[in-house]
Design an enzyme around this catalytic site. Structure first.
Site, PDB file in Angstrom:
ATOM      1  N   ASP A 188      34.583  34.874  32.268  1.00  0.00           N
ATOM      2  CA  ASP A 188      33.454  35.033  33.192  1.00  0.00           C
ATOM      3  C   ASP A 188      32.640  36.285  32.905  1.00  0.00           C
ATOM      4  O   ASP A 188      33.075  37.182  32.176  1.00  0.00           O
ATOM      5  CB  ASP A 188      33.962  35.039  34.647  1.00  0.00           C
ATOM      6  N   ASN A 227      42.871  36.227  46.752  1.00  0.00           N
ATOM      7  CA  ASN A 227      42.617  34.997  47.528  1.00  0.00           C
ATOM      8  C   ASN A 227      42.987  33.742  46.734  1.00  0.00           C
ATOM      9  O   ASN A 227      42.637  32.632  47.121  1.00  0.00           O
ATOM     10  CB  ASN A 227      41.144  34.937  47.961  1.00  0.00           C
ATOM     11  N   HIS A 272      42.020  33.060  43.603  1.00  0.00           N
ATOM     12  CA  HIS A 272      41.053  32.596  42.600  1.00  0.00           C
ATOM     13  C   HIS A 272      41.579  32.808  41.185  1.00  0.00           C
ATOM     14  O   HIS A 272      42.392  33.699  40.945  1.00  0.00           O
ATOM     15  CB  HIS A 272      39.664  33.227  42.800  1.00  0.00           C
ATOM     16  N   GLU A 316      36.377  30.480  43.166  1.00  0.00           N
ATOM     17  CA  GLU A 316      36.798  30.902  44.501  1.00  0.00           C
ATOM     18  C   GLU A 316      37.375  29.709  45.272  1.00  0.00           C
ATOM     19  O   GLU A 316      37.163  28.553  44.883  1.00  0.00           O
ATOM     20  CB  GLU A 316      35.583  31.463  45.251  1.00  0.00           C
TER      21      GLU A 316
HETATM   22  C1  F6R Z   1      38.750  38.259  35.265  1.00  0.00           C
HETATM   23  C2  F6R Z   1      38.862  37.200  36.257  1.00  0.00           C
HETATM   24  C3  F6R Z   1      39.480  37.397  37.598  1.00  0.00           C
HETATM   25  C4  F6R Z   1      40.655  38.364  37.615  1.00  0.00           C
HETATM   26  C5  F6R Z   1      41.211  38.498  39.030  1.00  0.00           C
HETATM   27  C6  F6R Z   1      42.287  39.556  39.113  1.00  0.00           C
HETATM   28  O1  F6R Z   1      38.100  37.822  34.098  1.00  0.00           O
HETATM   29  O2  F6R Z   1      38.410  36.151  35.988  1.00  0.00           O
HETATM   30  O3  F6R Z   1      39.903  36.156  38.093  1.00  0.00           O
HETATM   31  O4  F6R Z   1      41.648  37.918  36.732  1.00  0.00           O
HETATM   32  O5  F6R Z   1      40.185  38.816  39.933  1.00  0.00           O
HETATM   33  O6  F6R Z   1      41.709  40.803  38.851  1.00  0.00           O
HETATM   34  P1  F6R Z   1      42.606  42.097  38.616  1.00  0.00           P
HETATM   35  O7  F6R Z   1      43.377  41.862  37.361  1.00  0.00           O
HETATM   36  O8  F6R Z   1      41.626  43.229  38.449  1.00  0.00           O
HETATM   37  O9  F6R Z   1      43.471  42.228  39.822  1.00  0.00           O
END
Ligand code: F6R
Length: 241
Positions: A67, A135, A137, A142
């Protein structure tokens, strides 16, 4: 799902590295699906250390990232393209031409999603690395995102904006929209490796592993993947017992 529970973050990162190393060793031209965020940083440090010490080569490796924030490109140090260069690619011998991520500055968002989907349809990730949001995701899919989704633009939820604001000067600077690979694109990977650490992820990990398979918990779709490994530290695994 194969579930590995580790003592701490370092052990989680080391176990994840062993899996990536075996993919790269078996196929030096593999396509790696990569994630940003805090979770995979230890894995990336291990990949760089191993490349420097043991010469593991990434010259023929290609990558696709999950992303990118809308409106940011490599000139912004908050962009994911910048994150990947600083935290991984600059430490390896990878050819940047073989690294792919959505163009956050694309003028035509729909055309950019179509371009990325075409790329993903042309070749499946040999492995997809994921983190998980508090959450539930995965990527920026989401809660409520259809399981059949492909690359699309998302409106980030308040909880994700809050979680990600720690990396910005103020919460107002966090972009409200992002490009993301869809759940179908993720499920198309040959192997999935999802990492989680810290108590803040315990509820999401429980939902992913033990909860119902539901679009309300996007990571729960991974229960349906034939080759998915979850590696989490004991704090993130706290609700699994
Ligand atoms: C990152 C992504 C997100 C993260 C998730 C956890 O490319 O797509 O889904 O993997 O938000 O983020 P962290 O590792 O910072 O807790």
């Amino acid at each position: 799902m194969k579930i590995i529970i580790t003592e701490n973050y370092e052990e989680m990162s080391a176990r994840a590295f062993d899996i990536i190393k075996s993919v790269v060793t078996e196929n030096p031209s593999a396509l790696l699906g990569l994630a940003t965020g805090s979770t995979p940083l230890g894995l990336y440090r291990n990949m760089i250390d191993d490349h420097k010490k043991n010469g593991t080569s990434y010259k023929k490796i290609s990558t696709v990232n999950l992303d990118e924030y809308e409106g940011l490109d490599v000139t912004s140090d908050q962009s994911y393209v910048y994150f990947m260069r600083k935290n991984l690619f600059e430490g390896l011998d990878i050819d940047l031409k073989n690294t792919n991520i959505e163009n956050g500055k694309a003028k035509d968002a729909e055309a950019e999603c179509a371009r990325y989907n075409e790329l993903l349809h042309s070749r499946a990730q040999d492995i997809q690395v994921l983190g998980i949001g508090s959450n539930g995701h995965i990527a920026f899919n989401e809660p409520g995102t259809p399981f059949g989704s492909e690359t699309h633009i998302v409106q980030l939820t308040e909880s994700t904006i809050r979680d990600n604001s720690r990396l910005f000067k103020s919460i107002d600077e966090v972009p409200r929209r992002a490009f993301t690979m869809g759940l179908k694109n993720i499920m198309n990977a040959k192997k999935i490796l999802i990492l989680a650490n810290g108590a803040g992820k315990a509820k999401a990990v429980y939902g992913m592993v033990r909860g119902a398979v539901t679009e309300e918990v996007p990571a729960s779709i991974l229960q349906l993947h034939p080759d998915c490994t979850v590696i989490c530290d004991k704090d993130a695994a706290a609700l699994l017992n």
